[in-house]
Each structure stands twice: as C-alpha cells, then as structure tokens.
Design a protein around this motif. Sequence first.
Motif, short mmCIF file in Angstrom:
data_model
loop_
_atom_site.label_atom_id
_atom_site.label_comp_id
_atom_site.label_asym_id
_atom_site.label_seq_id
_atom_site.Cartn_x
_atom_site.Cartn_y
_atom_site.Cartn_z
N ALA A 1 4.15 0.95 15.08
CA ALA A 1 5.35 1.22 16.00
C ALA A 1 6.23 1.08 14.92
CB ALA A 1 5.62 0.68 16.88
N TYR A 2 6.96 0.52 13.48
CA TYR A 2 7.34 0.43 13.03
C TYR A 2 7.45 1.21 11.86
CZ TYR A 2 8.33 -3.89 15.71
OH TYR A 2 8.30 -4.66 17.00
N CYS A 3 6.23 1.61 11.43
CA CYS A 3 5.94 2.79 10.26
C CYS A 3 5.24 3.52 10.83
CB CYS A 3 6.03 2.30 7.93
SG CYS A 3 4.13 0.65 9.08
N GLY A 4 4.21 3.84 11.64
CA GLY A 4 3.32 4.82 11.49
C GLY A 4 2.16 4.41 11.05
N ARG A 5 1.65 3.34 9.94
CA ARG A 5 0.37 3.24 9.21
C ARG A 5 -0.16 1.94 10.08
NH1 ARG A 5 3.06 -0.29 4.25
NH2 ARG A 5 4.35 -1.11 6.21
N GLU A 6 -1.46 1.60 9.46
CA GLU A 6 -2.51 1.22 10.61
C GLU A 6 -2.00 0.05 11.18
OE1 GLU A 6 -7.25 0.70 10.69
OE2 GLU A 6 -6.83 1.07 8.92
N ALA A 7 -2.30 -0.10 12.69
CA ALA A 7 -2.00 -1.39 13.18
C ALA A 7 -3.02 -2.35 13.52
CB ALA A 7 -1.43 -1.00 14.47
N PRO B 1 2.08 -5.43 28.51
CA PRO B 1 1.98 -4.49 28.10
C PRO B 1 3.05 -3.88 26.90
CG PRO B 1 0.13 -4.57 28.70
CD PRO B 1 1.00 -5.70 29.89
N SER B 2 4.45 -4.10 27.84
CA SER B 2 4.87 -3.32 28.57
C SER B 2 6.48 -4.11 27.39
CB SER B 2 5.80 -3.08 29.98
OG SER B 2 6.06 -4.79 30.07
N ASN B 3 6.00 -5.14 26.78
CA ASN B 3 6.73 -5.71 25.82
C ASN B 3 6.33 -6.02 24.59
OD1 ASN B 3 9.16 -7.44 25.26
ND2 ASN B 3 7.37 -8.56 25.49
N LEU B 4 4.77 -4.96 24.10
CA LEU B 4 4.00 -5.05 23.40
C LEU B 4 3.72 -4.04 22.19
CD1 LEU B 4 1.44 -7.24 24.80
CD2 LEU B 4 3.02 -8.42 23.36
N VAL B 5 3.78 -4.28 21.50
CA VAL B 5 3.49 -2.33 20.52
C VAL B 5 2.76 -2.98 19.13
CG1 VAL B 5 6.30 -1.58 20.77
CG2 VAL B 5 5.52 -3.00 19.20
N ALA B 6 2.22 -2.18 19.15
CA ALA B 6 0.74 -1.67 18.11
C ALA B 6 1.28 -2.50 16.21
CB ALA B 6 0.12 -0.90 18.20
N ALA B 7 1.25 -2.74 15.59
CA ALA B 7 2.37 -2.84 14.48
C ALA B 7 1.06 -3.37 12.95
CB ALA B 7 3.38 -4.43 14.65
N CYS B 8 1.73 -3.05 12.18
CA CYS B 8 0.59 -3.29 10.66
C CYS B 8 1.41 -4.50 10.53
CB CYS B 8 0.79 -2.92 10.11
SG CYS B 8 2.53 -2.50 8.80
N ARG C 1 7.64 -9.23 8.44
CA ARG C 1 8.79 -8.59 8.50
C ARG C 1 9.31 -9.11 9.48
NH1 ARG C 1 8.08 -4.80 4.98
NH2 ARG C 1 7.38 -3.61 6.62
N LYS C 2 9.05 -8.31 10.47
CA LYS C 2 10.19 -8.24 12.23
C LYS C 2 10.58 -10.06 12.36
CE LYS C 2 10.26 -7.13 16.66
NZ LYS C 2 9.72 -8.26 17.51
N SER C 3 9.52 -10.67 12.63
CA SER C 3 9.12 -12.00 12.55
C SER C 3 10.14 -12.32 14.37
CB SER C 3 10.17 -12.78 11.97
OG SER C 3 10.10 -14.68 12.39
N ASP C 4 11.31 -13.22 14.85
CA ASP C 4 11.41 -12.66 16.35
C ASP C 4 12.46 -12.02 16.30
OD1 ASP C 4 13.72 -14.39 14.84
OD2 ASP C 4 13.17 -16.58 16.38
N HIS C 5 13.22 -10.94 15.61
CA HIS C 5 14.43 -10.41 15.77
C HIS C 5 13.85 -9.36 16.70
CE1 HIS C 5 16.07 -12.45 12.23
NE2 HIS C 5 15.07 -12.24 11.19
#
Length: 83
Positions: free
Chosen positions: A27-33, A50-57, A63-67
Amino acid sequence: MSKHSSRGTDWQRIRLSVLDRDNHQCAYCGREATEVDHIVAKANGGTDTPSNLVAACKPCNGRKSDHPLIRNNWYNKRWLTNV
C-alpha cells in the motif's frame, strides 16, 4: 514481530485475506507485499479488522513502525474498481 503482533490461525486467515484483497501489492510503494500492516497500530488502539489492515512489503512495514499511515502518491488501481 513486535510485542503487539497478532498470532495464531485466525491471524493467518485474516493476513492471507488482506494480501489477496490487495493483490499482494504494498500500500505504500506498490512493490510485492509479503506482510500485513495495521493502519492504526495495535500499540495505538488499532484492531485486527480488515478495514484497519493493508498489504505491505517488509521494508515499508518496518519503516512505518507504529506511526500513522501517511499519504502517498501511489495507489492501487483495484481500489477504484468499485467507485
């Protein structure tokens, strides 16, 4: 995993569902999560819905941590298919 991470078969089912929903794209950069990130971190009162979750690499999730989720200039084209 952080001390706030979810574990168990319920989490694995939710995790795979979110990865499939987001087409395994970060969801942040578009690469494979390969991971799932909480939009509002569990440390800040977020949930495993699920509404509070996104796929991420892995790099973006670390990098996002708890921000909180920040706005970015990339979007998943599938987000606009039901508009």
